[in-house]
Design a protein around this motif. Sequence first.
Motif, PDB file in Angstrom:
ATOM      1  N   LEU A   1       0.655   3.175  -7.623  1.00  0.00           N
ATOM      2  CA  LEU A   1       0.861   1.763  -7.938  1.00  0.00           C
ATOM      3  C   LEU A   1       0.210   1.362  -9.260  1.00  0.00           C
ATOM      4  N   GLN A   2      -0.810   2.086  -9.682  1.00  0.00           N
ATOM      5  CA  GLN A   2      -1.494   1.735 -10.924  1.00  0.00           C
ATOM      6  C   GLN A   2      -0.818   2.311 -12.161  1.00  0.00           C
ATOM      7  N   SER A   3      -0.301   3.540 -12.052  1.00  0.00           N
ATOM      8  CA  SER A   3       0.216   4.231 -13.237  1.00  0.00           C
ATOM      9  C   SER A   3       1.723   4.091 -13.423  1.00  0.00           C
ATOM     10  N   ASN A   4       2.485   3.908 -12.348  1.00  0.00           N
ATOM     11  CA  ASN A   4       3.947   3.827 -12.472  1.00  0.00           C
ATOM     12  C   ASN A   4       4.351   2.392 -12.766  1.00  0.00           C
ATOM     13  N   SER A   5       5.011   2.200 -13.884  1.00  0.00           N
ATOM     14  CA  SER A   5       5.452   0.860 -14.286  1.00  0.00           C
ATOM     15  C   SER A   5       6.955   0.665 -14.152  1.00  0.00           C
ATOM     16  N   ALA A   6       7.660   1.661 -13.589  1.00  0.00           N
ATOM     17  CA  ALA A   6       9.116   1.554 -13.432  1.00  0.00           C
ATOM     18  C   ALA A   6       9.526   1.250 -12.010  1.00  0.00           C
ATOM     19  N   LEU A   7       8.690   1.551 -11.021  1.00  0.00           N
ATOM     20  CA  LEU A   7       9.037   1.382  -9.616  1.00  0.00           C
ATOM     21  C   LEU A   7       9.105  -0.104  -9.263  1.00  0.00           C
ATOM     22  N   LEU A   8      10.241  -0.501  -8.643  1.00  0.00           N
ATOM     23  CA  LEU A   8      10.453  -1.892  -8.257  1.00  0.00           C
ATOM     24  C   LEU A   8      10.398  -2.112  -6.759  1.00  0.00           C
ATOM     25  N   CYS A   9      10.733  -1.092  -5.975  1.00  0.00           N
ATOM     26  CA  CYS A   9      10.787  -1.247  -4.526  1.00  0.00           C
ATOM     27  C   CYS A   9      10.132  -0.038  -3.877  1.00  0.00           C
ATOM     28  N   LEU A  10       9.177  -0.268  -2.965  1.00  0.00           N
ATOM     29  CA  LEU A  10       8.461   0.797  -2.280  1.00  0.00           C
ATOM     30  C   LEU A  10       8.420   0.477  -0.794  1.00  0.00           C
ATOM     31  N   ASP A  11       8.838   1.439   0.016  1.00  0.00           N
ATOM     32  CA  ASP A  11       8.879   1.272   1.471  1.00  0.00           C
ATOM     33  C   ASP A  11       7.945   2.293   2.107  1.00  0.00           C
ATOM     34  N   LEU A  12       6.859   1.823   2.703  1.00  0.00           N
ATOM     35  CA  LEU A  12       5.878   2.663   3.390  1.00  0.00           C
ATOM     36  C   LEU A  12       5.764   2.293   4.861  1.00  0.00           C
ATOM     37  N   SER A  13       6.789   1.733   5.429  1.00  0.00           N
ATOM     38  CA  SER A  13       6.747   1.287   6.822  1.00  0.00           C
ATOM     39  C   SER A  13       6.672   2.473   7.770  1.00  0.00           C
ATOM     40  N   SER A  14       5.979   2.268   8.885  1.00  0.00           N
ATOM     41  CA  SER A  14       5.926   3.248   9.980  1.00  0.00           C
ATOM     42  C   SER A  14       5.503   4.621   9.487  1.00  0.00           C
ATOM     43  N   ASN A  15       4.350   4.690   8.824  1.00  0.00           N
ATOM     44  CA  ASN A  15       3.828   5.943   8.290  1.00  0.00           C
ATOM     45  C   ASN A  15       2.457   6.299   8.850  1.00  0.00           C
ATOM     46  N   ARG A  16       2.048   5.622   9.908  1.00  0.00           N
ATOM     47  CA  ARG A  16       0.744   5.880  10.519  1.00  0.00           C
ATOM     48  C   ARG A  16      -0.405   5.672   9.530  1.00  0.00           C
ATOM     49  N   LEU A  17      -0.242   4.721   8.646  1.00  0.00           N
ATOM     50  CA  LEU A  17      -1.289   4.427   7.670  1.00  0.00           C
ATOM     51  C   LEU A  17      -2.475   3.775   8.358  1.00  0.00           C
ATOM     52  N   LEU A  18      -3.672   4.203   7.976  1.00  0.00           N
ATOM     53  CA  LEU A  18      -4.892   3.655   8.529  1.00  0.00           C
ATOM     54  C   LEU A  18      -5.467   2.604   7.585  1.00  0.00           C
ATOM     55  N   ASP A  19      -6.637   2.070   7.953  1.00  0.00           N
ATOM     56  CA  ASP A  19      -7.236   1.008   7.148  1.00  0.00           C
ATOM     57  C   ASP A  19      -7.549   1.478   5.735  1.00  0.00           C
ATOM     58  N   ARG A  20      -8.058   2.711   5.600  1.00  0.00           N
ATOM     59  CA  ARG A  20      -8.413   3.188   4.258  1.00  0.00           C
ATOM     60  C   ARG A  20      -7.166   3.313   3.375  1.00  0.00           C
ATOM     61  N   ASP A  21      -6.017   3.673   3.985  1.00  0.00           N
ATOM     62  CA  ASP A  21      -4.790   3.770   3.201  1.00  0.00           C
ATOM     63  C   ASP A  21      -4.325   2.394   2.732  1.00  0.00           C
ATOM     64  N   ILE A  22      -4.398   1.404   3.607  1.00  0.00           N
ATOM     65  CA  ILE A  22      -3.992   0.041   3.233  1.00  0.00           C
ATOM     66  C   ILE A  22      -4.923  -0.515   2.158  1.00  0.00           C
ATOM     67  N   LEU A  23      -6.193  -0.191   2.250  1.00  0.00           N
ATOM     68  CA  LEU A  23      -7.137  -0.681   1.245  1.00  0.00           C
ATOM     69  C   LEU A  23      -6.862  -0.071  -0.125  1.00  0.00           C
ATOM     70  N   MET A  24      -6.484   1.200  -0.153  1.00  0.00           N
ATOM     71  CA  MET A  24      -6.151   1.822  -1.434  1.00  0.00           C
ATOM     72  C   MET A  24      -4.844   1.265  -2.003  1.00  0.00           C
ATOM     73  N   VAL A  25      -3.917   0.902  -1.129  1.00  0.00           N
ATOM     74  CA  VAL A  25      -2.700   0.230  -1.595  1.00  0.00           C
ATOM     75  C   VAL A  25      -3.061  -1.122  -2.202  1.00  0.00           C
ATOM     76  N   ALA A  26      -3.975  -1.832  -1.559  1.00  0.00           N
ATOM     77  CA  ALA A  26      -4.420  -3.118  -2.104  1.00  0.00           C
ATOM     78  C   ALA A  26      -5.094  -2.933  -3.455  1.00  0.00           C
ATOM     79  N   LYS A  27      -5.867  -1.860  -3.600  1.00  0.00           N
ATOM     80  CA  LYS A  27      -6.508  -1.591  -4.884  1.00  0.00           C
ATOM     81  C   LYS A  27      -5.481  -1.315  -5.979  1.00  0.00           C
ATOM     82  N   GLY A  28      -4.395  -0.607  -5.632  1.00  0.00           N
ATOM     83  CA  GLY A  28      -3.336  -0.360  -6.607  1.00  0.00           C
ATOM     84  C   GLY A  28      -2.568  -1.615  -6.959  1.00  0.00           C
ATOM     85  N   LEU A  29      -2.358  -2.504  -5.973  1.00  0.00           N
ATOM     86  CA  LEU A  29      -1.639  -3.749  -6.250  1.00  0.00           C
ATOM     87  C   LEU A  29      -2.442  -4.687  -7.143  1.00  0.00           C
ATOM     88  N   ALA A  30      -3.748  -4.556  -7.138  1.00  0.00           N
ATOM     89  CA  ALA A  30      -4.567  -5.428  -7.979  1.00  0.00           C
ATOM     90  C   ALA A  30      -4.295  -5.218  -9.458  1.00  0.00           C
TER      91      ALA A  30
END
Length: 482
Positions: free
Chosen positions: A307-336
């Motif tokens: 999420l930090q380095s790719n500037s071309a991606l417009l749509c990302l689907d990570l639904s139903s991937n058994r993501l834990l809290d640490r994974d969601i937090l890293m996604v939040a860090k990339g969205l920042a």
Amino acid sequence: MADVATRRLPPRKPPLSASKNAELVFCHIDRKSGLNQSGTAQQKMKALGVCGKSILRVSTPSPPPEDEDDDLNLVGAESSKPSVDEIKKRLYTRECTKLGVTPVGAFLRAPSRTALCLPHYSLGPMGARALSVPLMLDSTLTTLDLEGNGLGPDGMSNLREVLTDHCAITHLNLKRNKLGYKGALVACQILQTNRLISTLNVSANQIDDKAGVFFANMLKANTQLKRLDLSDNNLAEVAGRQLGGALGQNETLESLDLCWNHFSGNGAVKLLDGVAENVSLKELALAYNCFGKSQGENQSYSLANLLQSNSALLCLDLSSNRLLDRDILMVAKGLADNESLQTLKIGRNLTSVCAASSLLAAVTLNANIKVSLLDMRDLPVSQSDLVKVDQLRARNTQVIHGRVHQTETDFDSKPSTRRPKSGQSEEDENKTRSDSAEDQTQNGTGPIATYVATTVKPGVGGQDEHQQPNQVQELLDDETFE
């Protein structure tokens, strides 16, 4: 004697003229008929030396056609020539008869069209071979849909010639055709030669993990393919490593669907790293995989790096991937730090209220973010998070979230899945549990609920609104998620 000498013989009859001989060209003799003829017919019979019951029948040539008849004959001659559709029908029916298959009526009704859709017609390998013969004559066909026809590897081989040499097909749908390992190989070989097909759908074809190298080599060589659907197959760690390396080199692919596969572990990390280096991919679907099942934090860091380095991606689907809290937090860090993503689907994962709160905070605090759809379906949120949801909706951002938890007892109020003790009813068990929880709460020794929520709003109760930008970093530094 003198009388005899002076007697003159009757004059001989002159021979028939050429005109009369010309008339006899159209005559024939009927020796079986007993009808009497008279007039010119009898004289002609005597001249030819015909006697008895034979009869000479005379036929005259038809008059030459007039100008109008000539025009009609020309029009009829032109209309008698078979059209291209008629030629295709004849070729198709003849090939079906030769191979012993039933012709498809949908093709016979309209053999020439820009989009040929024949889903679930049970063509099989021989039906594909019969269909390939008339398709070789079609130069207007751009879309070929053969979903659910059981082609298999042999049917794919029978279509190789028409898909390789056809000069117009750009969209090819081969979904649910049991291609397997060998069929995937043939499909990739066709795409390496064909330079016109821009959309390929080979989902639900029982393609195993080892076949990922075929698609990786195809993506490295092909410069025309823009949309690739590999969903609902058996791709796993090996395919993840191969596809990750190919995506780092490909510069034309815009949409990739890898849902319903088995990506996890090192294969998932390599795949995400390859997407991070890609400069053309705009849509990436990774739903229903196992990205959160792998051990270690390498995968979480790959999500943040993507999420930090790719500037071309417009749509990302990570639904139903058994993501834990640490994974969601890293996604939040990339969205920042992200400024290009427009759609994020991250619902139906194993997260808590705190992780969902950090995700909402990251999107709310990033002034340059362009997210228009944040799908957190079934992720629990707290009552205070509704303020952030309202702020995002005020910015025309659609937010979908799960249950709203208001107090710590929301989690305890859910029906219990434990069985009551022997000799004790379920109502008595629930009453015992509630009394025990009250005693522990009064003594200050009660357990902390999994879904923690608070009713304190931002800026109320000693909390300053200017301290919100550090909320994501504080959650990342929290020992609970390390």
